[in-house]
Design an enzyme around this catalytic site. Structure first.
Site, PDB file in Angstrom:
ATOM      1  N   LYS A 165      40.901  24.588  27.573  1.00 56.17           N
ATOM      2  CA  LYS A 165      41.415  24.096  28.858  1.00 56.17           C
ATOM      3  C   LYS A 165      40.323  23.362  29.639  1.00 56.17           C
ATOM      4  O   LYS A 165      40.559  22.290  30.194  1.00 56.17           O
ATOM      5  CB  LYS A 165      41.975  25.281  29.659  1.00 56.17           C
ATOM      6  CG  LYS A 165      42.640  24.910  30.971  1.00 56.17           C
ATOM      7  CD  LYS A 165      43.689  25.936  31.366  1.00 56.17           C
ATOM      8  CE  LYS A 165      43.096  27.266  31.787  1.00 56.17           C
ATOM      9  NZ  LYS A 165      42.348  27.218  33.053  1.00 56.17           N
ATOM     10  N   GLY A 201      43.263  25.741  39.505  1.00 55.28           N
ATOM     11  CA  GLY A 201      42.070  25.703  40.350  1.00 55.28           C
ATOM     12  C   GLY A 201      41.023  24.745  39.804  1.00 55.28           C
ATOM     13  O   GLY A 201      40.355  24.039  40.555  1.00 55.28           O
ATOM     14  N   ARG A 217      44.315  29.910  47.162  1.00 54.08           N
ATOM     15  CA  ARG A 217      42.935  30.058  46.648  1.00 54.08           C
ATOM     16  C   ARG A 217      41.933  29.292  47.510  1.00 54.08           C
ATOM     17  O   ARG A 217      42.247  28.262  48.088  1.00 54.08           O
ATOM     18  CB  ARG A 217      42.885  29.605  45.187  1.00 54.08           C
ATOM     19  CG  ARG A 217      43.739  30.505  44.318  1.00 54.08           C
ATOM     20  CD  ARG A 217      43.726  30.098  42.871  1.00 54.08           C
ATOM     21  NE  ARG A 217      42.413  30.275  42.264  1.00 54.08           N
ATOM     22  CZ  ARG A 217      42.129  29.895  41.024  1.00 54.08           C
ATOM     23  NH1 ARG A 217      43.058  29.317  40.276  1.00 54.08           N
ATOM     24  NH2 ARG A 217      40.924  30.090  40.534  1.00 54.08           N
ATOM     25  N   SER A 223      29.699  29.631  39.665  1.00 54.74           N
ATOM     26  CA  SER A 223      30.984  28.958  39.474  1.00 54.74           C
ATOM     27  C   SER A 223      30.788  27.597  38.820  1.00 54.74           C
ATOM     28  O   SER A 223      30.202  26.684  39.397  1.00 54.74           O
ATOM     29  CB  SER A 223      31.696  28.778  40.820  1.00 54.74           C
ATOM     30  OG  SER A 223      32.790  27.889  40.664  1.00 54.74           O
ATOM     31  N   ASP A 283      37.161  34.730  32.453  1.00 53.68           N
ATOM     32  CA  ASP A 283      38.624  34.749  32.329  1.00 53.68           C
ATOM     33  C   ASP A 283      39.114  35.856  31.396  1.00 53.68           C
ATOM     34  O   ASP A 283      40.324  36.013  31.207  1.00 53.68           O
ATOM     35  CB  ASP A 283      39.117  33.391  31.812  1.00 53.68           C
ATOM     36  CG  ASP A 283      38.907  32.291  32.850  1.00 53.68           C
ATOM     37  OD1 ASP A 283      38.892  32.608  34.055  1.00 53.68           O
ATOM     38  OD2 ASP A 283      38.731  31.129  32.451  1.00 53.68           O
ATOM     39  N   LYS A 335      40.947  34.462  41.548  1.00 55.50           N
ATOM     40  CA  LYS A 335      41.475  33.680  40.418  1.00 55.50           C
ATOM     41  C   LYS A 335      42.956  33.363  40.675  1.00 55.50           C
ATOM     42  O   LYS A 335      43.405  33.412  41.809  1.00 55.50           O
ATOM     43  CB  LYS A 335      41.261  34.460  39.117  1.00 55.50           C
ATOM     44  CG  LYS A 335      39.789  34.570  38.729  1.00 55.50           C
ATOM     45  CD  LYS A 335      39.212  33.196  38.428  1.00 55.50           C
ATOM     46  CE  LYS A 335      37.737  33.242  38.122  1.00 55.50           C
ATOM     47  NZ  LYS A 335      37.146  31.891  38.042  1.00 55.50           N
ATOM     48  N   ARG A 380      42.834  39.174  40.415  1.00 55.01           N
ATOM     49  CA  ARG A 380      42.889  39.729  39.054  1.00 55.01           C
ATOM     50  C   ARG A 380      42.308  41.126  38.951  1.00 55.01           C
ATOM     51  O   ARG A 380      42.643  41.853  38.024  1.00 55.01           O
ATOM     52  CB  ARG A 380      42.125  38.819  38.087  1.00 55.01           C
ATOM     53  CG  ARG A 380      43.003  37.843  37.427  1.00 55.01           C
ATOM     54  CD  ARG A 380      42.343  37.117  36.284  1.00 55.01           C
ATOM     55  NE  ARG A 380      43.187  35.992  35.950  1.00 55.01           N
ATOM     56  CZ  ARG A 380      42.773  34.854  35.448  1.00 55.01           C
ATOM     57  NH1 ARG A 380      41.493  34.670  35.207  1.00 55.01           N
ATOM     58  NH2 ARG A 380      43.620  33.899  35.167  1.00 55.01           N
ATOM     59  N   ARG A 428      47.126  34.790  32.492  1.00 56.60           N
ATOM     60  CA  ARG A 428      46.312  35.727  31.697  1.00 56.60           C
ATOM     61  C   ARG A 428      46.771  37.173  31.880  1.00 56.60           C
ATOM     62  O   ARG A 428      46.624  37.996  30.980  1.00 56.60           O
ATOM     63  CB  ARG A 428      44.838  35.560  32.033  1.00 56.60           C
ATOM     64  CG  ARG A 428      44.334  34.154  31.722  1.00 56.60           C
ATOM     65  CD  ARG A 428      42.851  34.068  31.628  1.00 56.60           C
ATOM     66  NE  ARG A 428      42.387  32.710  31.883  1.00 56.60           N
ATOM     67  CZ  ARG A 428      42.372  31.731  30.974  1.00 56.60           C
ATOM     68  NH1 ARG A 428      42.801  31.946  29.752  1.00 56.60           N
ATOM     69  NH2 ARG A 428      41.919  30.534  31.299  1.00 56.60           N
TER      70      ARG A 428
HETATM   71  C1  S3P Z   1      36.466  26.887  34.700  1.00 55.07           C
HETATM   72  C2  S3P Z   1      35.590  27.725  35.325  1.00 55.07           C
HETATM   73  C3  S3P Z   1      35.895  29.125  35.675  1.00 55.07           C
HETATM   74  C4  S3P Z   1      37.150  29.650  34.960  1.00 55.07           C
HETATM   75  C5  S3P Z   1      38.256  28.630  34.924  1.00 55.07           C
HETATM   76  C6  S3P Z   1      37.799  27.349  34.254  1.00 55.07           C
HETATM   77  C7  S3P Z   1      36.052  25.504  34.410  1.00 55.07           C
HETATM   78  O1  S3P Z   1      36.060  29.222  37.073  1.00 55.07           O
HETATM   79  O2  S3P Z   1      37.619  30.827  35.592  1.00 55.07           O
HETATM   80  O3  S3P Z   1      39.386  29.143  34.209  1.00 55.07           O
HETATM   81  O4  S3P Z   1      36.707  24.820  33.596  1.00 55.07           O
HETATM   82  O5  S3P Z   1      35.039  25.057  34.987  1.00 55.07           O
HETATM   83  P1  S3P Z   1      34.779  29.448  38.045  1.00 55.07           P
HETATM   84  O6  S3P Z   1      33.725  28.555  37.573  1.00 55.07           O
HETATM   85  O7  S3P Z   1      35.216  29.109  39.422  1.00 55.07           O
HETATM   86  O8  S3P Z   1      34.440  30.911  37.881  1.00 55.07           O
END
Ligand code: S3P
Length: 441
Positions: free
Chosen positions: A25, A97, A125, A170, A323, A350, A354, A397
């Site tokens: 993803k 997100g 969020r 993050s 995740d 999330k 979660r 999830r």
């Molecule tokens: C992601 C980063 C993660 C993850 C999300 C995908 C990404 O979030 O939870 O499903 O593609 O950069 P955070 O970086 O905010 O923890």
């Protein structure tokens, strides 16, 4: 999305066979965004065709990129950095997100006006984590109370480069700032206290942008890039998503007699914390056929049913498996002895809260848990599990974790809504049934 409830009973036999999970993803979102910002034509192979990524494709189209699909190849004709056009309508990012945060970075350094919204989960969020740092480059943001979507952005073409130390681990925030830096004038610097997934950095290099990465004390990193940058179209091969592989993987560990091979899974070391944790629990999990494909390490996961024992997962491992906690928590409920999953504060923001929802999933099905600060303690296999009703709160999830719980538990598990699985894992139930899970409905 129309709600789709499901009741899942124990799988009558072990899972077996070979399978492939859908594309990653994170890499899929980024491939569409970077291709839209590149000069020339990009082909993407193995893109995740889940709802989240389809929203990104729609948004990049609305911003002027040409995106078509022929069989399973996606073709993107990019516009170049700084050349996105103002969309004539609101951008709807659905449940994603990642799409909303990363796009905020891109839009902040384009001199256009955009409005972004999403579904009820995404509208709850926090967006301040990107709005606050990005405002420093001269862009303007307006959001609802608490920094929630809908969000309006008036970007700037005269963006100042940002220097920012992430207050939380993050990859989304890091990526938003780096994407903004592509069209800022000067050197953008992001420091992260703990390394998070580095797909943005890797893919920048793939599209011809040089990125300077140095290690900081204690597993942190400093990432610098000079803008304005020019991206050149390059084809992308998307590996299978390790976060999606987690569900058939844990199901195979828990269902007696299982022996499954999950082929072509991305093994970027900043994504594989779950595999480390499961091995510490005694999982019979081996990685075969390791290779580099499309610039990312990939391999096949060979997993056999195993009696698991409790685990203590340190907080610094969280970014590499952020995740995967709901499905790890399900595995812990079946393990002998106590598990402690530490440092889970980010789980509260999330697709759902979660942490609370995972506790509710386990408790409804007879497992005993305690939350101490940001740690989740699971007291391991004590009573026959299952028999509960799980609320998934628009969270894919949680839905997949609840289904795996039902396949391995002694009593059936009811799941209120499995429709959101489409956001990241289209065909999940069919894939599990192809391995012999026997999910009805
Ligand atoms: C992601 C980063 C993660 C993850 C999300 C995908 C990404 O979030 O939870 O499903 O593609 O950069 P955070 O970086 O905010 O923890």
């Amino acid at each position: 999305m129309q709600a789709k409830s499901l009741t899942v009973s124990a799988s009558l036999k072990g899972l077996s066979g070979r399978t492939r999970v859908p594309g990653d993803k994170s890499i899929s979102h980024r491939s569409l965004m970077l291709a839209a910002l590149a000069h020339g034509r990009t082909h993407v192979y193995g893109l995740l065709e889940g709802e989240d990524v389809l929203r990104t494709a729609d948004a990049m189209r609305a911003l002027g990129a040409t995106i078509t699909q022929k069989d399973d190849v996606w073709v993107i004709d990019g516009r170049g950095v700084g050349e996105l056009q103002e969309p004539s309508d609101v951008l709807d990012m659905g449940n994603s997100g990642t799409a909303a945060r990363l796009l905020s970075g891109i839009l902040s350094t384009h001199s256009i006006y955009t409005v972004m919204t999403g579904d009820a989960s995404l509208r709850s969020r926090p967006m301040r984590r990107v709005m606050d740092p990005l405002s420093g480059n001269g862009a303007q943001f307006w959001a609802r109370e608490g920094g929630r979507l809908p969000l309006s952005i008036r970007g700037t073409a005269e963006a100042k480069p940002l220097e920012y130390r992430l207050p939380i681990a993050s990859a989304q925030v890091k990526s938003a700032i780096l994407l903004a830096g592509l069209n800022a004038h000067g050197v953008t610097v992001v420091e992260e206290p703990i390394a998070t997934r580095d797909h943005t950095e890797n893919m920048f290099r793939h599209f011809g942008v040089s990125v300077d990465v140095s290690e900081l004390e204690g597993n942190g990193r400093r990432i610098a890039l000079k803008g304005p940058a020019r991206l050149t179209a390059r084809d992308v091969i998307v590996p299978g998503d390790p976060s999606s592989s987690a569900f058939p993987l844990v199901a195979a560990l828990l269902i007696p007699g299982s022996d499954v091979l999950i082929e072509n899974v991305g093994l970027n070391p900043l994504r594989t914390g779950l595999f480390t944790s499961l091995k510490e629990m005694g999982a019979d999990l081996t990685i075969e056929n390791e290779r580099i494909e499309g610039g990312e390490p990939v391999g096949d996961l060979h997993v056999r049913a195993s009696q698991l024992k409790g685990v203590d997962v340190p907080p610094e491992r969280a970014p590499s498996m952020i995740d995967e906690y709901p499905i790890l928590a399900v595995a812990c409920a079946f393990a002998q002895g106590q598990s402690r999953l530490r440092g889970l504060e980010e789980l509260r923001v999330k697709e759902s809260d979660r942490l609370a929802a995972t506790v509710a999933l386990l408790e409804a099905n007879g497992a005993s848990t305690t939350v101490e600060g940001d740690d989740l303690i699971i007291h391991g296999f004590q009573t026959p599990l299952g028999g509960g009703e799980v609320k998934t709160h628009m969270d894919h999830r949680l839905a997949m974790s609840a289904i795996v719980m039902g396949l391995a538990a002694q009593k059936p598990v009811s799941v209120d809504d499995t429709a959101f699985i489409e956001t990241s894992f289209p065909g999940f139930v069919d894939l599990m049934n192809g391995l012999g899970a026997g999910i009805q409905g």
